[in-house]
Design a protein around this motif. Sequence first.
Motif, mmCIF file in Angstrom:
data_model
loop_
_atom_site.group_PDB
_atom_site.id
_atom_site.type_symbol
_atom_site.label_atom_id
_atom_site.label_comp_id
_atom_site.label_asym_id
_atom_site.label_seq_id
_atom_site.Cartn_x
_atom_site.Cartn_y
_atom_site.Cartn_z
ATOM 1 N N SER A 1 123.935 76.477 28.241
ATOM 2 C CA SER A 1 123.448 77.597 29.045
ATOM 3 C C SER A 1 123.091 77.142 30.451
ATOM 4 C CB SER A 1 122.216 78.221 28.388
ATOM 5 O OG SER A 1 122.530 78.715 27.107
ATOM 6 N N ASN A 2 123.087 78.114 31.350
ATOM 7 C CA ASN A 2 122.756 77.835 32.745
ATOM 8 C C ASN A 2 121.857 78.950 33.252
ATOM 9 O OD1 ASN A 2 122.698 76.803 35.331
ATOM 10 N ND2 ASN A 2 124.919 76.650 35.547
ATOM 11 N N GLY A 3 121.226 78.731 34.395
ATOM 12 C CA GLY A 3 120.431 79.775 35.018
ATOM 13 C C GLY A 3 119.282 80.223 34.141
ATOM 14 N N VAL A 4 118.995 81.519 34.222
ATOM 15 C CA VAL A 4 117.822 82.054 33.542
ATOM 16 C C VAL A 4 117.930 81.927 32.023
ATOM 17 C CG1 VAL A 4 118.716 84.419 33.392
ATOM 18 C CG2 VAL A 4 116.257 84.030 33.529
ATOM 19 N N THR A 5 119.154 81.906 31.485
ATOM 20 C CA THR A 5 119.340 81.794 30.038
ATOM 21 C C THR A 5 118.835 80.452 29.518
ATOM 22 O OG1 THR A 5 121.284 83.204 30.238
ATOM 23 C CG2 THR A 5 121.018 82.039 28.167
ATOM 24 N N LEU A 6 119.002 79.394 30.303
ATOM 25 C CA LEU A 6 118.511 78.078 29.889
ATOM 26 C C LEU A 6 116.989 78.082 29.767
ATOM 27 C CD1 LEU A 6 119.129 75.108 29.268
ATOM 28 C CD2 LEU A 6 118.976 74.627 31.722
ATOM 29 N N THR A 7 116.318 78.694 30.736
ATOM 30 C CA THR A 7 114.857 78.791 30.664
ATOM 31 C C THR A 7 114.438 79.649 29.471
ATOM 32 O OG1 THR A 7 114.867 78.711 33.083
ATOM 33 C CG2 THR A 7 112.781 79.228 32.023
ATOM 34 N N ALA A 8 115.185 80.709 29.207
ATOM 35 C CA ALA A 8 114.892 81.561 28.046
ATOM 36 C C ALA A 8 115.028 80.772 26.753
ATOM 37 C CB ALA A 8 115.829 82.768 28.037
ATOM 38 N N ASN A 9 116.037 79.914 26.669
ATOM 39 C CA ASN A 9 116.207 79.074 25.481
ATOM 40 C C ASN A 9 115.008 78.154 25.278
ATOM 41 O OD1 ASN A 9 118.718 80.201 25.023
ATOM 42 N ND2 ASN A 9 119.855 78.542 26.006
#
Length: 452
Positions: free
Chosen positions: A331-339
């Motif tokens: 994942s990249n961007g905001v999805t990585l932080t969500a993970n």
Amino acid sequence: MANWIWGLPLVLLITGSGMFFFLFSRFLPFRHLPHSIAVLTGRHDQSGDPGLISHFQALSVALAATIGMGNIAGVAIAISVGGPGAIFWMWMSAILGMATKYFTCTLAVMYRGRDSEGVLQGGPMYVIVEGLGKKWKPLAIWFCVAGMAGCLPVFNANQLTQAVRDILLIPAGVEDLKTASFIIGLILMSITAAVIFGGLKRISHVVTMVVPFMVIIYVIAVLGIILINVEDVPKYFTLIFTDAFSANFFKGDAMFGGALGGLILLGVRRAAFSNEAGLGTAPMAHGAAKTSEPVHEGLVAMLGPVIDTLIVCTMTALAILMTGVWQSTESNGVTLTANAFESAYPGFGGYILLLCILSFGGSSLISYSYFGKKCFSFLFGVKRSWVYNAVYVATILMGAVSSLGLILNFIDFSFAMMAIPTVTSALILSPKVIKTSKEYFQRQRAEEQQSI
């Protein structure tokens, strides 16, 4: 173009000017950092000071633009491409950025001008015209054209939409994501329009309520992640420092002869997007503050990179690193932080982040409209500024349905074009800032001695 200009040209301009301001000031503003807190609280305000908003409101408007998706998505992008070492170079850029903000925001009050309605305004375009003279107006026009593009809400709208899709809609089984993105874009357009057409005072009131709330919620959530993995804190802080010079996890293009050069460039680029030092938006916010002391606003503006990059970005980085998602997912961007949030708080972590994202991204959508409209008003007059607001609201939909790569390059290039006139004018006028600063602190010392 974005990759070229954010190579040697902008690294030299932003980091070089930051280093110059840092050394040329002989650490003068840094030595008075506690005084900036006192100024922020209003202890040094005088009734009848010119301006539109308070110091706290000015800092809130500036922070609402910078404590946004750059802190959640931008940090994630930096780590996914550069690894932990990218954070170290973001820190270094932020420290130099404190000096840059002191100079640019002090100048924003020193050289305020009147808009077409006769209202006192500040910002790089007014610094250029009032401080350097009318013959430099093409440079002011350059800044305004770049500012109108760079302040468009496409990145924030894109990442807000991605967050709602990935955290809320996809787990709920929604399959038609194109239509969902379109609907999200329409909702964001409606909310933003309701606020920004009310002008600066409505914007400042909204973000003054939202910014402290969003920072507190986010900090508490990340502190929880840190406490859950507290034994790993020394490990990852050490990794940030060691990887900053080894670039073992760097996946981007080599620069200046190797991966380390590419890593430094990545840190500078993402830090600029995070804390905005040298780009010119913060001087537009702080230039509207109620004060007759330019140094006051320079000191308050210095707090921006501390809060934004040294605190909030570091907390995002630790959340991503300590949960291990930076290595276990693509994942990249905001999805990585969500993970990362979901890994720490299974079942509801993503929803906590979504709440923060809505606050962060929403306040950024609102604040950037003020900066872009101010650039438009300088060129075409205040009465026509509704045109920019209309275009601004319309591009929210464009951002919601566009690809992240295209948007990042567009914003990066526009920010680079904003930085050139902002930093150039600040470098030329920097002796004026030093003179004003010395006079101010001499008066302060004299007043303190009299009170004793």
